[in-house]
Design a protein around this motif. Structure first.
Motif, PDB file in Angstrom:
ATOM      1  N   GLN A   1      13.246 -92.278 -60.061  1.00 14.21           N
ATOM      2  CA  GLN A   1      13.450 -91.019 -60.773  1.00 14.21           C
ATOM      3  C   GLN A   1      12.347 -90.821 -61.826  1.00 14.21           C
ATOM      4  O   GLN A   1      11.791 -89.733 -61.960  1.00 14.21           O
ATOM      5  N   ALA A   2      12.027 -91.891 -62.528  1.00 14.53           N
ATOM      6  CA  ALA A   2      10.976 -91.805 -63.555  1.00 14.53           C
ATOM      7  C   ALA A   2       9.629 -91.466 -62.924  1.00 14.53           C
ATOM      8  O   ALA A   2       8.829 -90.720 -63.501  1.00 14.53           O
ATOM      9  N   LEU A   3       9.380 -91.991 -61.719  1.00 10.33           N
ATOM     10  CA  LEU A   3       8.086 -91.776 -61.059  1.00 10.33           C
ATOM     11  C   LEU A   3       7.984 -90.385 -60.436  1.00 10.33           C
ATOM     12  O   LEU A   3       6.899 -89.966 -60.025  1.00 10.33           O
ATOM     13  N   ALA A   4       9.109 -89.679 -60.355  1.00  7.31           N
ATOM     14  CA  ALA A   4       9.124 -88.376 -59.661  1.00  7.31           C
ATOM     15  C   ALA A   4       8.617 -87.241 -60.541  1.00  7.31           C
ATOM     16  O   ALA A   4       8.922 -86.077 -60.286  1.00  7.31           O
ATOM     17  N   ASP A   5       7.850 -87.547 -61.553  1.00  6.21           N
ATOM     18  CA  ASP A   5       7.341 -86.513 -62.457  1.00  6.21           C
ATOM     19  C   ASP A   5       5.866 -86.770 -62.755  1.00  6.21           C
ATOM     20  O   ASP A   5       5.497 -87.894 -63.109  1.00  6.21           O
ATOM     21  N   PRO A   6       5.033 -85.737 -62.624  1.00  8.33           N
ATOM     22  CA  PRO A   6       3.583 -85.939 -62.759  1.00  8.33           C
ATOM     23  C   PRO A   6       3.154 -86.330 -64.179  1.00  8.33           C
ATOM     24  O   PRO A   6       2.196 -87.092 -64.343  1.00  8.33           O
ATOM     25  N   THR A   7       3.858 -85.830 -65.196  1.00  8.62           N
ATOM     26  CA  THR A   7       3.523 -86.224 -66.576  1.00  8.62           C
ATOM     27  C   THR A   7       3.785 -87.708 -66.768  1.00  8.62           C
ATOM     28  O   THR A   7       2.950 -88.445 -67.303  1.00  8.62           O
ATOM     29  N   ARG A   8       4.951 -88.160 -66.290  1.00  9.13           N
ATOM     30  CA  ARG A   8       5.288 -89.575 -66.465  1.00  9.13           C
ATOM     31  C   ARG A   8       4.343 -90.468 -65.658  1.00  9.13           C
ATOM     32  O   ARG A   8       3.938 -91.538 -66.123  1.00  9.13           O
TER      33      ARG A   8
ATOM     34  N   ARG B   1      10.971 -91.323 -73.301  1.00  8.23           N
ATOM     35  CA  ARG B   1      12.295 -91.950 -73.348  1.00  8.23           C
ATOM     36  C   ARG B   1      12.754 -92.356 -71.943  1.00  8.23           C
ATOM     37  O   ARG B   1      13.325 -93.426 -71.745  1.00  8.23           O
ATOM     38  N   VAL B   2      12.497 -91.473 -70.957  1.00  8.88           N
ATOM     39  CA  VAL B   2      12.862 -91.800 -69.568  1.00  8.88           C
ATOM     40  C   VAL B   2      12.132 -93.072 -69.127  1.00  8.88           C
ATOM     41  O   VAL B   2      12.739 -93.976 -68.530  1.00  8.88           O
ATOM     42  N   LEU B   3      10.841 -93.146 -69.456  1.00 13.75           N
ATOM     43  CA  LEU B   3      10.059 -94.327 -69.071  1.00 13.75           C
ATOM     44  C   LEU B   3      10.571 -95.587 -69.777  1.00 13.75           C
ATOM     45  O   LEU B   3      10.605 -96.668 -69.189  1.00 13.75           O
ATOM     46  N   GLU B   4      10.958 -95.419 -71.023  1.00 17.29           N
ATOM     47  CA  GLU B   4      11.423 -96.578 -71.790  1.00 17.29           C
ATOM     48  C   GLU B   4      12.827 -97.010 -71.318  1.00 17.29           C
ATOM     49  O   GLU B   4      13.089 -98.210 -71.194  1.00 17.29           O
ATOM     50  N   ASP B   5      13.680 -96.035 -71.016  1.00 12.60           N
ATOM     51  CA  ASP B   5      15.051 -96.357 -70.574  1.00 12.60           C
ATOM     52  C   ASP B   5      15.062 -97.178 -69.291  1.00 12.60           C
ATOM     53  O   ASP B   5      15.944 -98.009 -69.080  1.00 12.60           O
ATOM     54  N   CYS B   6      14.102 -96.929 -68.396  1.00 10.50           N
ATOM     55  CA  CYS B   6      14.116 -97.695 -67.139  1.00 10.50           C
ATOM     56  C   CYS B   6      13.209 -98.915 -67.244  1.00 10.50           C
ATOM     57  O   CYS B   6      13.013 -99.623 -66.253  1.00 10.50           O
TER      58      CYS B   6
END
Lengths: 109, 109
Positions: free
Chosen positions: A11-18, A51-56
């Motif tokens: 899910q975290a990888l499914a975003d170009p910014t992340r 936060r999404v990157l840190e949470d996972c």
């Protein structure tokens, strides 16, 4: 890696910014302000991506004085990669078996 | 692979039902009814998962008579795997450089 952890990483990888943030962090740790600079985005939205990157568990951050520094944590990415590599190994083996079978049939005829 | 395509593939992988379907399809094509069997899920919900996989090109399906058969399409998974492998190569190179630097410092002292 649990199913839940895999869900979160993909899910975290499914975003170009992340993904861009992870690509940048591959070159070394960076301050949040530096990480945010290339993106045309309000800081709270950018902070949400972090936060999404840190949470996972894909990144870790530390605040020293007024500067929050972010660094990559390779392990979750490695484990998600392992899932993909295992899948590829499975279907490639099957395709090889299929090839061998077809070749055998051809030789019989 | 475009950013949009990568988004879609990682999004598709972020769900345990969809990953399980891909794992099953690694062993060979299967009918929708067979694929759905292990999941405690209404068929329309399951069909929605298949649609996500088909929309991002991870699977392809074909209806013959009343049976729809689904098969894996390895390429998008390979390309997403390539993104992960590239990232890993980048940070591992950086970590090696860091190791070399630290070793050099240690030898100096």
């Amino acid at each position: 890696m649990s199913q839940h952890a895999l869900n979160q990483v993909f899910q975290a990888l499914a975003d170009p910014t992340r993904r861009a943030v992870l690509e940048r962090l591959g070159a070394g740790p960076a301050a949040v302000s530096e990480l945010a600079r290339p993106f045309d985005m309000a800081l709270p939205s950018f902070a949400q991506h972090l936060r999404v990157l840190e949470d996972c568990g894909l990144v870790r951050s530390r605040k020293v004085g007024r500067v929050r520094t972010v660094q990559l944590v390779p392990r979750p990415l490695k484990e998600a990669e392992r899932w993909m590599t295992e899948q590829r190994a499975l279907w490639e083996r099957r395709l090889n078996q299929l090839d061998a079978f077809l070749l055998q049939q051809k030789e019989k005829n």
